[in-house]
Design an enzyme around this catalytic site. Sequence first.
Site, PDB file in Angstrom:
ATOM      1  N   ASP A 252       0.847  -1.193   0.000  1.00 39.85           N
ATOM      2  CA  ASP A 252       0.000   0.000   0.000  1.00 39.85           C
ATOM      3  C   ASP A 252       0.885   1.246   0.000  1.00 39.85           C
ATOM      4  O   ASP A 252       1.899   1.303   0.683  1.00 39.85           O
ATOM      5  CB  ASP A 252      -0.918  -0.010   1.231  1.00 39.85           C
TER       6      ASP A 252
ATOM      7  N   ASN B 272     -13.063  -3.285   2.157  1.00 37.94           N
ATOM      8  CA  ASN B 272     -14.058  -2.217   2.260  1.00 37.94           C
ATOM      9  C   ASN B 272     -15.037  -2.316   1.097  1.00 37.94           C
ATOM     10  O   ASN B 272     -14.643  -2.568  -0.042  1.00 37.94           O
ATOM     11  CB  ASN B 272     -13.368  -0.850   2.245  1.00 37.94           C
TER      12      ASN B 272
ATOM     13  N   VAL C 257     -11.074   2.963  -3.863  1.00 37.13           N
ATOM     14  CA  VAL C 257     -10.733   2.481  -5.201  1.00 37.13           C
ATOM     15  C   VAL C 257     -11.740   1.412  -5.602  1.00 37.13           C
ATOM     16  O   VAL C 257     -11.922   0.416  -4.876  1.00 37.13           O
ATOM     17  CB  VAL C 257      -9.300   1.905  -5.233  1.00 37.13           C
TER      18      VAL C 257
ATOM     19  N   HIS D   1     -10.086  -5.082  -3.607  1.00 37.13           N
ATOM     20  CA  HIS D   1      -8.754  -5.265  -3.009  1.00 37.13           C
ATOM     21  C   HIS D   1      -8.915  -5.745  -1.588  1.00 37.13           C
ATOM     22  O   HIS D   1      -9.771  -5.277  -0.851  1.00 37.13           O
ATOM     23  CB  HIS D   1      -7.922  -3.984  -3.060  1.00 37.13           C
TER      24      HIS D   1
HETATM   25  P1  AMP Z   1      -9.801   1.387   0.279  1.00 37.82           P
HETATM   26  O1  AMP Z   1     -10.041   2.552   1.200  1.00 37.82           O
HETATM   27  O2  AMP Z   1     -10.174   0.077   0.914  1.00 37.82           O
HETATM   28  O3  AMP Z   1     -10.433   1.594  -1.077  1.00 37.82           O
HETATM   29  O4  AMP Z   1      -8.247   1.302   0.092  1.00 37.82           O
HETATM   30  C1  AMP Z   1      -7.562   1.866  -0.971  1.00 37.82           C
HETATM   31  C2  AMP Z   1      -6.100   1.770  -0.633  1.00 37.82           C
HETATM   32  O5  AMP Z   1      -5.351   1.943  -1.817  1.00 37.82           O
HETATM   33  C3  AMP Z   1      -5.612   2.829   0.377  1.00 37.82           C
HETATM   34  O6  AMP Z   1      -5.065   2.162   1.514  1.00 37.82           O
HETATM   35  C4  AMP Z   1      -4.563   3.590  -0.418  1.00 37.82           C
HETATM   36  O7  AMP Z   1      -3.458   4.018   0.378  1.00 37.82           O
HETATM   37  C5  AMP Z   1      -4.153   2.589  -1.479  1.00 37.82           C
HETATM   38  N1  AMP Z   1      -3.612   3.134  -2.710  1.00 37.82           N
HETATM   39  C6  AMP Z   1      -4.122   4.132  -3.473  1.00 37.82           C
HETATM   40  N2  AMP Z   1      -3.346   4.350  -4.551  1.00 37.82           N
HETATM   41  C7  AMP Z   1      -2.335   3.452  -4.474  1.00 37.82           C
HETATM   42  C8  AMP Z   1      -1.203   3.166  -5.301  1.00 37.82           C
HETATM   43  N3  AMP Z   1      -0.954   3.844  -6.429  1.00 37.82           N
HETATM   44  N4  AMP Z   1      -0.361   2.175  -4.922  1.00 37.82           N
HETATM   45  C9  AMP Z   1      -0.594   1.485  -3.775  1.00 37.82           C
HETATM   46  N5  AMP Z   1      -1.635   1.704  -2.967  1.00 37.82           N
HETATM   47  C10 AMP Z   1      -2.502   2.683  -3.309  1.00 37.82           C
END
Ligand code: AMP
Length: 123
Positions: A38, A96, A105, A109
């Site tokens: 992350d 989530n 996102v 994931h």
């Molecule tokens: P969520 O809130 O469950 O959608 O988690 C999205 C996660 O993606 C967050 O913990 C972010 O820090 C992570 N994230 C966003 N962009 C990137 C990226 N380019 N590379 C790695 N992690 C990312």
Amino acid sequence: MPIDLAAYDDANVFARILRGEIPCRKVYEDRWALAFHDIAPKAPVHVLVIPKGRYTTLAAFTAAASAEEVAGFWRAVTKVAHDLGVEGAGYRLLVNHGGDAGQEVAHLHVHIFAGRPLGPMLS
Ligand code: AMP
């Protein structure tokens, strides 16, 4: 703006990582899944595991993916945890779904958190 989970958006950041358009710190990859660190870790170990297919959520994945795809993805999640060496001390998985959960996102994931006592599930 609330996250749109109705249709898969090929411009989402994890789709771009899968296409190699933006870099990631890769941990593991196989036919079904990609795992990477992350970008804003919330624990000493914070790895994301994503399916290769176009799924916005776990619900979309379990509804539409083949049994082989579902099994391959979850096997990858547990393999990554094993290979990270965190099974002994313990780890937490988090998925989530939607706005109240804070999903940012719209590509499924699974978060793997580890590396310290993780405290209560919700705070
Ligand atoms: P969520 O809130 O469950 O959608 O988690 C999205 C996660 O993606 C967050 O913990 C972010 O820090 C992570 N994230 C966003 N962009 C990137 C990226 N380019 N590379 C790695 N992690 C990312």
